[in-house]
Design a protein around this motif. Structure first.
Motif, PDB file in Angstrom:
ATOM      1  N   GLY A 158      -6.174  -4.294  -7.245  1.00 31.65           N
ATOM      2  CA  GLY A 158      -7.050  -4.574  -8.388  1.00 31.65           C
ATOM      3  C   GLY A 158      -9.047  -4.588  -8.128  1.00 31.65           C
ATOM      4  N   GLU A 159      -9.735  -4.915  -9.093  1.00 29.42           N
ATOM      5  CA  GLU A 159     -11.078  -5.019  -9.080  1.00 29.42           C
ATOM      6  C   GLU A 159     -10.520  -6.760  -9.107  1.00 29.42           C
ATOM      7  OE1 GLU A 159     -13.149  -4.341 -12.250  1.00 29.42           O
ATOM      8  OE2 GLU A 159     -13.495  -2.427 -12.167  1.00 29.42           O
ATOM      9  N   ASP A 160      -9.499  -7.663  -9.324  1.00 21.16           N
ATOM     10  CA  ASP A 160      -9.531  -9.173  -9.708  1.00 21.16           C
ATOM     11  C   ASP A 160      -8.856  -9.834  -8.122  1.00 21.16           C
ATOM     12  OD1 ASP A 160      -6.711  -8.452 -10.333  1.00 21.16           O
ATOM     13  OD2 ASP A 160      -7.126  -9.397 -11.941  1.00 21.16           O
ATOM     14  N   GLY A 161      -8.750  -8.186  -7.239  1.00 23.88           N
ATOM     15  CA  GLY A 161      -7.302  -8.561  -6.476  1.00 23.88           C
ATOM     16  C   GLY A 161      -5.944  -8.451  -6.289  1.00 23.88           C
ATOM     17  N   ILE A 162      -5.813  -8.526  -7.576  1.00 20.15           N
ATOM     18  CA  ILE A 162      -4.467  -8.159  -7.507  1.00 20.15           C
ATOM     19  C   ILE A 162      -3.367  -6.754  -8.333  1.00 20.15           C
ATOM     20  CG2 ILE A 162      -2.150  -9.495  -9.753  1.00 20.15           C
ATOM     21  CD1 ILE A 162      -3.549 -11.608  -8.273  1.00 20.15           C
ATOM     22  N   ARG A 163      -2.815  -6.607  -7.297  1.00 21.81           N
ATOM     23  CA  ARG A 163      -2.392  -5.391  -7.099  1.00 21.81           C
ATOM     24  C   ARG A 163      -2.209  -4.416  -8.668  1.00 21.81           C
ATOM     25  NH1 ARG A 163      -1.630  -3.064  -1.786  1.00 21.81           N
ATOM     26  NH2 ARG A 163      -2.431  -4.943  -0.620  1.00 21.81           N
ATOM     27  N   GLU A 164      -2.081  -3.606  -8.974  1.00 20.73           N
ATOM     28  CA  GLU A 164      -2.049  -2.552 -10.111  1.00 20.73           C
ATOM     29  C   GLU A 164      -0.519  -1.490  -9.075  1.00 20.73           C
ATOM     30  OE1 GLU A 164      -4.867  -1.956 -11.824  1.00 20.73           O
ATOM     31  OE2 GLU A 164      -5.605  -4.155 -12.995  1.00 20.73           O
ATOM     32  N   LYS A 165      -0.002  -0.864 -10.196  1.00 25.59           N
ATOM     33  CA  LYS A 165       0.383   0.205 -10.303  1.00 25.59           C
ATOM     34  C   LYS A 165       0.901   0.938 -11.422  1.00 25.59           C
ATOM     35  CE  LYS A 165       4.372   2.740  -7.749  1.00 25.59           C
ATOM     36  NZ  LYS A 165       6.116   2.491  -7.091  1.00 25.59           N
ATOM     37  N   ASP A 166       1.047   1.946 -11.419  1.00 24.11           N
ATOM     38  CA  ASP A 166       1.002   2.690 -12.899  1.00 24.11           C
ATOM     39  C   ASP A 166       0.821   1.990 -14.366  1.00 24.11           C
ATOM     40  OD1 ASP A 166       1.711   4.908 -11.593  1.00 24.11           O
ATOM     41  OD2 ASP A 166       4.269   4.050 -11.630  1.00 24.11           O
ATOM     42  N   GLY A 167      -0.319   1.134 -14.071  1.00 24.34           N
ATOM     43  CA  GLY A 167      -0.914   0.479 -15.228  1.00 24.34           C
ATOM     44  C   GLY A 167      -0.126  -0.785 -15.419  1.00 24.34           C
ATOM     45  N   ARG A 168       0.535  -1.499 -14.531  1.00 26.10           N
ATOM     46  CA  ARG A 168       1.328  -2.418 -14.690  1.00 26.10           C
ATOM     47  C   ARG A 168       0.725  -3.646 -13.888  1.00 26.10           C
ATOM     48  NH1 ARG A 168       6.272  -4.989 -15.390  1.00 26.10           N
ATOM     49  NH2 ARG A 168       7.318  -2.346 -16.185  1.00 26.10           N
ATOM     50  N   ARG A 169       0.401  -4.570 -13.912  1.00 27.40           N
ATOM     51  CA  ARG A 169      -0.340  -5.674 -12.454  1.00 27.40           C
ATOM     52  C   ARG A 169       1.064  -6.653 -12.146  1.00 27.40           C
ATOM     53  NH1 ARG A 169      -4.510  -8.290 -12.992  1.00 27.40           N
ATOM     54  NH2 ARG A 169      -4.477 -10.286 -13.171  1.00 27.40           N
ATOM     55  N   LEU A 170       0.990  -6.789 -10.644  1.00 24.83           N
ATOM     56  CA  LEU A 170       1.562  -7.148  -9.200  1.00 24.83           C
ATOM     57  C   LEU A 170       2.344  -8.620 -10.374  1.00 24.83           C
ATOM     58  CD1 LEU A 170       3.432  -7.061  -7.866  1.00 24.83           C
ATOM     59  CD2 LEU A 170       2.170  -6.913  -6.179  1.00 24.83           C
ATOM     60  N   ASP A 193       0.951  -1.054  -0.022  1.00 27.39           N
ATOM     61  CA  ASP A 193       0.180  -0.172  -0.271  1.00 27.39           C
ATOM     62  C   ASP A 193       0.878   1.119   0.193  1.00 27.39           C
ATOM     63  OD1 ASP A 193      -2.131  -1.500  -0.115  1.00 27.39           O
ATOM     64  OD2 ASP A 193      -2.825  -1.836   1.797  1.00 27.39           O
ATOM     65  N   ALA A 194       1.497   1.229   1.340  1.00 30.54           N
ATOM     66  CA  ALA A 194       2.450   2.208   0.461  1.00 30.54           C
ATOM     67  C   ALA A 194       3.395   2.238   0.020  1.00 30.54           C
ATOM     68  CB  ALA A 194       3.684   2.149   1.935  1.00 30.54           C
ATOM     69  N   ALA A 195       4.016   1.922  -0.795  1.00 36.53           N
ATOM     70  CA  ALA A 195       4.436   1.856  -2.258  1.00 36.53           C
ATOM     71  C   ALA A 195       3.921   1.882  -3.753  1.00 36.53           C
ATOM     72  CB  ALA A 195       4.991   0.159  -2.529  1.00 36.53           C
ATOM     73  N   GLY A 196       2.315   2.015  -3.073  1.00 35.36           N
ATOM     74  CA  GLY A 196       1.678   2.488  -4.564  1.00 35.36           C
ATOM     75  C   GLY A 196       0.524   1.493  -4.726  1.00 35.36           C
ATOM     76  N   TRP A 197       0.732   0.127  -4.367  1.00 32.19           N
ATOM     77  CA  TRP A 197       0.292  -0.760  -4.850  1.00 32.19           C
ATOM     78  C   TRP A 197      -1.113  -0.908  -4.442  1.00 32.19           C
ATOM     79  CZ3 TRP A 197       2.237  -2.961  -9.557  1.00 32.19           C
ATOM     80  CH2 TRP A 197       3.638  -2.668 -10.232  1.00 32.19           C
ATOM     81  N   ALA A 198      -1.777  -0.904  -5.220  1.00 32.02           N
ATOM     82  CA  ALA A 198      -3.438  -0.826  -5.291  1.00 32.02           C
ATOM     83  C   ALA A 198      -3.925  -1.851  -5.220  1.00 32.02           C
ATOM     84  CB  ALA A 198      -4.070   1.004  -5.572  1.00 32.02           C
TER      85      ALA A 198
END
Length: 507
Positions: free
Chosen positions: A339-351, A332-337
């Protein structure tokens, strides 16, 4: 410094009791094929199967004991005195005396890359019929471990090998060269396996077996079936699923060894765009459930990893923990939010991370698959990538985490493995780790003999490796084998020394 390592009896398997089975041959199935007897390309296999020996013997606690040597003593921080056991001869009948030992050390420093990099070898001088004094260019506190490593110094007839190379004969000519010492000698070798016969005048007495057969069987299921059919006595490198398969059966038995430095390691490729983010690296290891991997995924046939080094080692500190809440907070602190499917995203990139593993490593795929479920709870998607050639795959860029090597060498040294795997200049630093602080600690460790300071440095290294998400251990690996009914008493060795001169059936 006055360190003296005295002779210690060490049997890797149980001795044959009175009334044991009359059949005195052993047939082994292994997934790894032996190509030839060349000391540079394949000599290390001989240590495991009883036809090559080492100067020192690795142990479960990381403190090697003498093997072909009778004594290894540190005269000062750059001088070592080596004494040989009396009566050691090569299979070809020539004595392994001080002159041959000095030649072996010098040849190994020139031709065995791992020894050349780590030993700081300067010279080896004959100082007695069975004594050599070895000088190094820098302090080498882990010399006992280096001499207990199958990749460094094999006990071999250097002159005979040089003659073989000069004659430009094929690899098959080494079968009759008698290069090595050891209780057994290879009499035939092809793509299917090897046949070994006892060395009648072996220096520790006649070997217990009349012969050893080693078969190359890639599939684990086929190795188990060969034991059940009575064709094989010992099947090596078995997945823990075999324990469940064989439960309650009387035609084959699953055995496991004690904890050693063997591990299922996890290393982060920091060169990957995703893994440059320290928060991502930490979150991966925080979200991994180490207790579940050991107790549930591997059915209790592995040790719960709380540290990168084995439990009980004097310098081991417990750094590893599972903390999903902290993993989520880091991301969260690093900006990885999420997503709707439960997988985190940041700047348009999925984790999404790729874990590479090879089916030839027992249980590696099973661990990676378990991590796939565990890390999803933290919003990290895992793709398990199975590769046939793990070394080649690690040299590439198509991965984020690799099921990897131990931070201990075969001989039990942390210095050598840390310098090669995690130091920025390391020859096996395929993860592309470049950390000035870590480099400084590893460099100081390599030249430090004081045990108190070494313990401090190793503690700092372990904390740094965990805090920055470079490396973790998924589980402390145990050696596992499947044996036939006549070999139920087989004692799983430490480490990988499957056959020695005492090995015999024991029920």
């Amino acid at each position: 410094m006055a360190v003296l390592l005295l002779v210690t009896a060490c049997a890797t398997t149980a001795e044959k009791p009175a009334g044991a089975a009359a059949d005195k041959r052993l047939t082994i199935a292994t997934p790894y094929a032996i190509d030839d007897l060349d000391p540079i390309t394949s000599g290390y296999w001989g240590v495991e199967f009883g036809y090559v020996e080492l100067l020192m013997r690795a142990s479960a606690n990381g403190v090697p004991t003498p093997w072909v040597l009778s004594e290894l003593a540190a005269v000062d921080d750059r001088t070592w005195r080596l004494k040989l056991n009396d009566g050691v001869t090569f299979v070809n009948g020539k004595p392994f005396d001080a002159k041959a030992l000095a030649a072996t050390l010098a040849w190994s420093a020139e031709n065995q890359p791992s020894f050349s990099r780590s030993a700081n070898f300067a010279s080896a001088k004959v100082t007695g019929p069975l004594e050599v004094t070895m000088k190094t260019t820098a302090p080498t506190p882990t010399m006992p471990n280096l001499l207990a490593d199958e990749s460094n110094v094999l006990v071999m007839d250097v002159d005979a090998y040089k003659e073989h190379v000069a004659a430009k004969k094929g690899a098959e000519a080494l079968l009759s060269a008698g290069l090595y010492t050891g209780p057994y000698k290879v009499t035939s070798l092809d793509v299917q396996g090897a046949e070994l016969a006892p060395v009648e005048k072996y220096w520790q007495g006649r070997p217990a077996l009349d012969g050893v057969s080693v078969r190359f069987v890639a599939e684990a299921t086929s190795r188990v079936q060969a034991v059940q059919a009575g064709e094989v006595d010992l099947a090596l490198y078995m997945p823990v699923s075999a324990a469940r398969t064989l439960r309650g059966r009387s035609d084959a038995y699953f055995l496991k060894g004690e904890p050693t430095g063997l591990v299922f390691g996890l290393i982060s490729r920091v060169a990957s765009p995703l893994m440059r983010d320290e928060a991502v690296r930490r979150a991966i290891y925080l979200a991994t459930d180490y207790r579940a991997i050991a107790d549930e995924v591997l059915l209790g046939h592995a040790g719960h990893a709380k540290a990168v080094f084995p439990p009980g080692y004097p310098y081991t500190i417990e750094t590893q923990t599972t903390d999903l809440n902290r993993a989520a907070s880091e991301l969260d602190a690093a900006g990885w939010a999420v997503g709707e499917d439960g997988i985190r995203e940041k700047d348009g990139r999925r984790l999404v991370i790729r874990i590479i593993c090879t089916p030839s490593m027992p249980d590696g795929v099973t661990i990676a698959t378990a991590m796939q479920s565990q890390l999803k709870r933290a919003g990290i998607e895992v793709k398990v990538v199975q590769v046939d050639d793990h070394s080649a795959a690690r040299d590439g860029a198509d991965w984020e985490v690799s099921l990897s090597s131990s931070l201990l060498s075969f001989g039990g040294s942390p210095d050598q493995a840390l310098a090669e795997l995690l130091a920025s200049s390391g020859t096996n630093n395929y993860a592309k780790i470049a950390d000035d602080e870590l480099d400084a600690h590893i460099a100081e460790l390599g030249k430090t003999s004081d045990e108190k300071r070494r313990t401090e440095l190793l503690g700092q290294i372990q904390k740094l490796v965990w805090d920055r998400g470079y490396y973790a251990v998924a589980a402390q690996r145990l050696l596992t084998v499947v044996v036939s009914p006549g070999w139920q008493g087989y004692r799983v060795p430490v480490p990988n020394l499957w056959v020695d001169h005492k090995t015999a059936p024991a029920i």
